[in-house]
Design an enzyme around this catalytic site. Structure first.
Site, short mmCIF file in Angstrom:
data_model
loop_
_atom_site.label_atom_id
_atom_site.label_comp_id
_atom_site.label_asym_id
_atom_site.label_seq_id
_atom_site.Cartn_x
_atom_site.Cartn_y
_atom_site.Cartn_z
N PHE A 1 7.05 -20.04 8.40
CA PHE A 1 6.48 -18.70 8.13
C PHE A 1 7.18 -18.05 6.94
CE2 PHE A 1 5.16 -17.34 12.71
CZ PHE A 1 4.02 -18.12 12.60
N ASP B 1 -4.91 -12.96 2.62
CA ASP B 1 -4.82 -14.09 1.69
C ASP B 1 -6.11 -14.87 1.80
OD1 ASP B 1 -2.15 -13.69 0.71
OD2 ASP B 1 -1.50 -14.19 2.75
N GLU C 1 3.05 -5.99 17.78
CA GLU C 1 1.91 -6.63 17.12
C GLU C 1 1.51 -7.91 17.85
OE1 GLU C 1 1.95 -6.73 12.81
OE2 GLU C 1 1.26 -8.82 12.84
N HIS D 1 8.72 -2.14 14.24
CA HIS D 1 7.44 -2.75 14.61
C HIS D 1 7.74 -4.22 14.92
CE1 HIS D 1 3.07 -3.42 14.49
NE2 HIS D 1 3.31 -4.51 13.76
N SER E 1 6.60 -0.02 17.95
CA SER E 1 5.26 -0.58 18.13
C SER E 1 5.35 -2.10 18.20
CB SER E 1 4.36 -0.14 16.96
OG SER E 1 4.99 -0.42 15.73
P1 FAD Z 1 -1.73 -5.91 -1.67
O1 FAD Z 1 -1.09 -4.61 -1.40
O2 FAD Z 1 -3.08 -5.91 -2.31
O3 FAD Z 1 -0.68 -6.76 -2.55
C1 FAD Z 1 -0.89 -8.15 -2.81
C2 FAD Z 1 -0.30 -8.53 -4.17
O4 FAD Z 1 -1.07 -7.95 -5.22
C3 FAD Z 1 1.14 -8.05 -4.40
O5 FAD Z 1 1.81 -9.03 -5.14
C4 FAD Z 1 0.97 -6.76 -5.20
O6 FAD Z 1 2.08 -6.48 -6.04
C5 FAD Z 1 -0.29 -7.05 -6.00
N1 FAD Z 1 -1.13 -5.87 -6.18
C6 FAD Z 1 -1.41 -4.93 -5.24
N2 FAD Z 1 -2.25 -4.01 -5.74
C7 FAD Z 1 -2.52 -4.36 -7.01
C8 FAD Z 1 -3.33 -3.81 -8.04
N3 FAD Z 1 -4.07 -2.71 -7.83
N4 FAD Z 1 -3.37 -4.46 -9.24
C9 FAD Z 1 -2.64 -5.57 -9.44
N5 FAD Z 1 -1.84 -6.14 -8.52
C10 FAD Z 1 -1.80 -5.55 -7.31
N6 FAD Z 1 -2.74 -10.86 6.66
C11 FAD Z 1 -3.93 -11.08 7.29
O7 FAD Z 1 -4.74 -11.86 6.81
N7 FAD Z 1 -4.24 -10.44 8.45
C12 FAD Z 1 -3.40 -9.55 9.03
O8 FAD Z 1 -3.72 -9.01 10.09
C13 FAD Z 1 -2.15 -9.28 8.40
N8 FAD Z 1 -1.28 -8.38 8.90
C14 FAD Z 1 -0.13 -8.07 8.20
C15 FAD Z 1 0.67 -7.04 8.66
C16 FAD Z 1 1.84 -6.68 7.98
C17 FAD Z 1 2.68 -5.54 8.50
C18 FAD Z 1 2.19 -7.40 6.80
C19 FAD Z 1 3.46 -7.05 6.07
C20 FAD Z 1 1.39 -8.42 6.33
C21 FAD Z 1 0.20 -8.76 7.01
N9 FAD Z 1 -0.66 -9.73 6.55
C22 FAD Z 1 -1.86 -9.98 7.19
C23 FAD Z 1 -0.32 -10.51 5.36
C24 FAD Z 1 -0.90 -9.88 4.07
O9 FAD Z 1 -2.29 -9.87 4.13
C25 FAD Z 1 -0.41 -10.73 2.90
O10 FAD Z 1 0.96 -10.53 2.72
C26 FAD Z 1 -1.19 -10.57 1.61
O11 FAD Z 1 -0.75 -11.60 0.71
C27 FAD Z 1 -0.97 -9.25 0.91
O12 FAD Z 1 -1.57 -8.22 1.58
P2 FAD Z 1 -1.29 -6.70 1.11
O13 FAD Z 1 -2.16 -5.84 1.93
O14 FAD Z 1 0.15 -6.43 1.07
O15 FAD Z 1 -1.87 -6.81 -0.39
#
Ligand code: FAD
Length: 287
Positions: free
Chosen positions: A213, A106, A14, A263, A12
């Site tokens: 990055f 973020d 992105e 990906h 895939s």
């Molecule tokens: P989470 O899974 O919520 O994790 C974030 C942090 O919180 C981690 O340190 C985790 O250990 C901790 N955590 C998770 N769940 C809990 C909980 N229930 N209680 C306590 N701590 C917890 N960013 C964008 O803004 N837009 C995008 O389109 C985008 N696309 C991305 C695509 C991919 C494939 C990846 C890998 C990253 C992408 N990001 C994007 C970046 C991403 O949003 C950041 O890395 C962000 O800091 C974390 O997102 P996450 O969904 O992994 O968060």
């Protein structure tokens, strides 16, 4: 060793939503060049706090209509209200989109309110609650661990929460150390998780941008790669040739070691992804 195998796995790509008419035209060209490779889907990023919402919608619509590639919009939840996420889900459902990448995102600088979601597992749970099994949901995974994680164990447990909330598959942050991915896969297996976790691949084309990055997202550029890239200086051609070689080798190692696909973070450019794709002998859609 360069294997000449072909890999019937899921590949895939992105994209990010373009900011100007000029970059929109460039993305159109990129999509036209990548479409013949028949990626199994194209994902489109979404700025946290909704900062790219309209541009993401527009990009999703255009790729879907003009290329025929299945589109998987990203959806990040930090700074958002449930009502807003519900509207976005309705919008995608009305366009027959069935694939999402669910993220926390973020906090954009200057934004203070976290909104109604704190972590991605809450978003996944919300999407499942609102839309049942309509969407195939991808989440993010971090073989080198998320930069804000308390520690590696806590990050793995948090990854598991997203899976338990209903994620179907995951895409990783990019990395250049295959062992980090294989160890992550082992840890997931020990936790009883058996969803596909597809490595995110970042082609190497520009050292300064890559270093910036990588510092921001916690991806490590191994010293031996960094030193070589630094040494190329302005010699972009050699840097790209080296980058292509290193990343193609990484992809082969990952696929040979059992990765379910790749990906590609295309950065809206067709060339680097196409070159790796051809080096690997990838034919088309997964079987
Ligand atoms: P989470 O899974 O919520 O994790 C974030 C942090 O919180 C981690 O340190 C985790 O250990 C901790 N955590 C998770 N769940 C809990 C909980 N229930 N209680 C306590 N701590 C917890 N960013 C964008 O803004 N837009 C995008 O389109 C985008 N696309 C991305 C695509 C991919 C494939 C990846 C890998 C990253 C992408 N990001 C994007 C970046 C991403 O949003 C950041 O890395 C962000 O800091 C974390 O997102 P996450 O969904 O992994 O968060």
């Amino acid at each position: 060793m360069k294997s000449q195998k072909t890999y019937p796995k899921a590949y895939s790509v992105e994209f990010f939503p373009p900011k100007s008419a000029e970059s929109a035209a460039k993305l159109r060209e990129t999509c036209a060049e990548l479409a013949p490779l028949k990626p199994c889907f194209a994902s489109v990023t979404f700025g946290a706090g909704g900062s790219t919402q309209e541009r993401t919608f527009e990009t999703v619509r255009e790729i879907k209509q003009t290329t025929g590639i299945d589109v998987a919009p990203h959806l990040s939840c930090i700074g958002s209200a449930k009502a807003n996420i519900r509207q976005i889900l309705d919008n995608y459902k009305s366009q027959s989109i069935r694939h999402l990448v669910a993220l926390r995102g973020d906090m954009p600088s200057g934004m203070r309110e976290a909104g109604e979601f704190r972590h991605a597992n809450e978003l996944v749970e919300f999407i499942r609650g609102e839309t049942g099994d309509h969407f195939f949901i991808e989440v993010a995974a971090y073989p080198e661990f998320h930069p804000q994680a308390l520690n590696a164990e806590a990050d793995l447990r948090n990854f598991k929460r997203k899976v338990q909330a209903g994620a179907d598959a995951a895409i990783t942050q990019y990395f250049y150390n295959a062992d980090a991915y294989f160890r992550f896969m082992d840890a997931c297996e020990k936790m009883g998780l058996d969803l596909p976790i597809v490595p995110g691949i970042m082609p190497i084309t520009n050292y300064v941008q890559l270093a910036r990055f990588s510092d921001a997202c916690g991806a490590e550029i191994p010293r031996w790669i960094r030193k070589r890239l630094e040494a190329y200086g302005e010699d972009v051609k050699s840097l790209r040739a080296f980058g292509l070689d290193v990343v193609s080798d990484l992809c082969r190692t990952l696929l040979d070691g059992g990765a379910p696909g790749l990906h590609f973070y295309t950065m809206n450019q067709a060339g680097p992804t196409t070159s790796i794709w051809h080096n690997l002998g990838i034919q088309s859609k997964p079987v």
